[in-house]
Design an enzyme around this catalytic site. Structure first.
Site, PDB file in Angstrom:
ATOM      1  N   HIS A   1       0.844  -1.198   0.000  1.00 20.10           N
ATOM      2  CA  HIS A   1       0.000   0.000   0.000  1.00 20.10           C
ATOM      3  C   HIS A   1       0.877   1.246   0.000  1.00 20.10           C
ATOM      4  CE1 HIS A   1       0.389   1.917   3.995  1.00 20.10           C
ATOM      5  NE2 HIS A   1       0.628   0.700   4.452  1.00 20.10           N
ATOM      6  N   CYS A   2       0.287   2.350  -0.440  1.00 23.95           N
ATOM      7  CA  CYS A   2       0.933   3.657  -0.362  1.00 23.95           C
ATOM      8  C   CYS A   2      -0.087   4.633   0.209  1.00 23.95           C
ATOM      9  CB  CYS A   2       1.449   4.092  -1.730  1.00 23.95           C
ATOM     10  SG  CYS A   2       0.170   4.224  -3.007  1.00 23.95           S
ATOM     11  N   LYS A   3      -0.097   5.843  -0.264  1.00 24.98           N
ATOM     12  CA  LYS A   3      -1.055   6.828   0.230  1.00 24.98           C
ATOM     13  C   LYS A   3      -2.447   6.609  -0.351  1.00 24.98           C
ATOM     14  CE  LYS A   3      -1.913  11.854   0.119  1.00 24.98           C
ATOM     15  NZ  LYS A   3      -2.268  12.023   1.538  1.00 24.98           N
TER      16      LYS A   3
END
Length: 464
Positions: free
Chosen positions: A424-426
């Site tokens: 995941h990221c932002k």
């Protein structure tokens, strides 16, 4: 006088043309590698490019100075400031003039005064412009390069972080403080024409407005409001974003002289089956949704958007040939973007729709944050957070492992073997690139979190 700015949104980079309409002469400042816009502008306005200059040795893009001088016969005007380690090495057989603090030169009736403004780099110059042809008694503006931006100043830590020059970050920050003291002495009405805008990694809080004035920056730019040198040094160095790995290569290329571009820049379209057997890196430029649904095994997904140059610079190898999966009408722009940071080894492409004609495509799964919560309750996964360090420090999942996206290819051994991997990221964009990297390196059971940490944070607040 003639003045025009050019903005490359892929690099958030500004370059400028200054001309004297009376004499027909023109100067280009900090040219990008694609020189066609300058040639077309000069031709349209009956100008001859007689001089080419740079504010400093750039780290974030490949300079077009050598290319432009070769094409036009214009003389190179380059910095002779700084130590011997950071001098231009490629000008020996070219028409050139070295510049130092206090020098000046003319483009027709337009005068450029040279100011040595170290801090971002030791050799950094700024150019104060006065329209003598218009009989102006005072300067109009200053080309600051990566010295002063709108709302920020150039980072001093690139030499230390990119090439390991120990201690240069603090040295640069202290030099920047002194350079800013000199900048503050300029009249408030002087216009400021910076080398970058918002989106550049050459600072940490660049404004999106294309220009400013000295007076406005004195009031609003954080770096000009700190009077204590030690406080300034600490504040300037703290919180700078991770410099892309290609910055080190750009410094070397721009110092030693970038290769001239080939006369024939066209790219051959190849058959879908041919792309499966070559010795090259496959870059799939389609959207993350299309890539997830089906892609060639071993390919990397770097979608074409404003971040394409940045992630290409982080993730690609300068010593490998490249083939593309791309829409026909986008290929030329993609090639120019890759060339702007020195990737000249793109050897072919297949049209995006041709992927559908390839059998045995890989896929990866996207899940929502609700599905993530349920998945974590049932099965054993490792969660990889690929955001930047500053984002991680602001908040993260307790069970996550932090590996910033740009460093992922070199840190694969930190991921436990035998476990499924969730990334995941932002918001889901960078983690989609990460999913492609992981699959290309043997982590086949990869899941991307749609909406990323932002969606997870909102979801967790709703179930409290």
């Amino acid at each position: 006088m003639f003045l025009k700015s050019f903005f490359d949104e892929n690099l958030a980079q500004n370059s400028y043309m200054v001309g004297c309409q009376k004499t027909g002469e023109a100067l280009v400042i900090d040219p990008a590698r694609d020189i066609q816009p300058y040639l077309e502008t000069a031709n349209k306005n009956a100008l001859r490019i007689t001089k080419v200059t740079e504010t400093h040795i750039h780290a974030d893009f490949l300079s077009g100075s050598r290319e432009l001088a070769n094409e036009t016969g214009g003389a190179l005007y380059l910095s002779s400031e700084g130590d011997e380690e950071w001098k231009y090495n490629f000008v020996k057989n070219l028409n050139h003039k070295w510049l130092k603090d206090g020098d000046y030169f003319h483009v027709g009736n337009v005068r450029l005064d040279v100011l040595h403004t170290p801090g971002h780099t030791p050799e950094s110059l700024s150019f104060l412009l006065t329209d003598k042809g218009g009989k102006a008694p005072v300067p109009m503006g200053i080309f600051t390069g990566d010295f002063v931006f709108v709302g920020d100043v150039g980072r001093p830590d690139l030499l230390e972080k990119s090439i390991g020059a120990s201690g240069t970050a603090e040295q640069g920050a202290r030099a920047m403080f002194q350079s800013l003291s000199r900048f503050k002495e300029l009249p408030d009405f002087i216009q400021v024409w910076p080398g970058h805008g918002a989106g550049s990694a050459c600072g940490k809080s660049l404004g999106a407005v294309p220009s400013s004035t000295v007076g406005y920056e004195k009031i609003t730019n954080w770096a000009l409001t700190i009077g204590d040198e030690n406080q300034f040094v600490t504040t300037l160095i703290d919180g700078q974003p991770e410099p892309p790995s290609y910055f080190r290569v750009m410094k070397k290329f721009n110092k030693e002289g970038p290769d001239l571009l080939p006369l024939d820049g066209s790219l051959d379209r190849i058959k879908p089956e041919e792309i499966l057997y070559g010795e090259y890196t496959i870059i799939d430029t389609r959207s993350k949704e299309k890539f997830a649904y089906g892609h060639i095994e071993g390919s990397l997904n770097i979608p074409v958007n404003k971040s394409f140059a940045n992630w290409s610079g982080w993730l690609l190898d300068y010593h490998q040939d490249i083939t593309l999966v791309a829409d026909d009408q986008k290929v030329d722009d993609i090639i120019r973007t890759l060339q702007s940071i020195g990737f000249d080894r793109t050897v072919g492409y297949i049209e995006s729709t041709d992927v559908d004609n390839i059998t045995d495509l890989e896929i990866y799964k996207n899940i929502t944050v609700k599905e993530l919560e349920d998945t974590l309750k049932r099965e054993d996964y490792v969660i990889i957070d690929v955001r930047n360090q500053s984002e991680w420090e602001e908040g993260h999942m307790d069970q996550a492992v932090h590996i910033m996206l740009g460093t992922l290819p070199n840190r694969l051994d930190e991921i436990p073997k035998g476990k499924k991997v969730i990334v995941h990221c932002k918001s889901g964009g960078r983690s989609a690139i990460a999913a492609s990297i992981l699959q290309a390196n043997g982590f086949k059971e990869v899941i991307n979190v749609t909406g990323g940490y932002d969606a997870w944070k909102r979801y967790m607040e709703t179930i409290k």
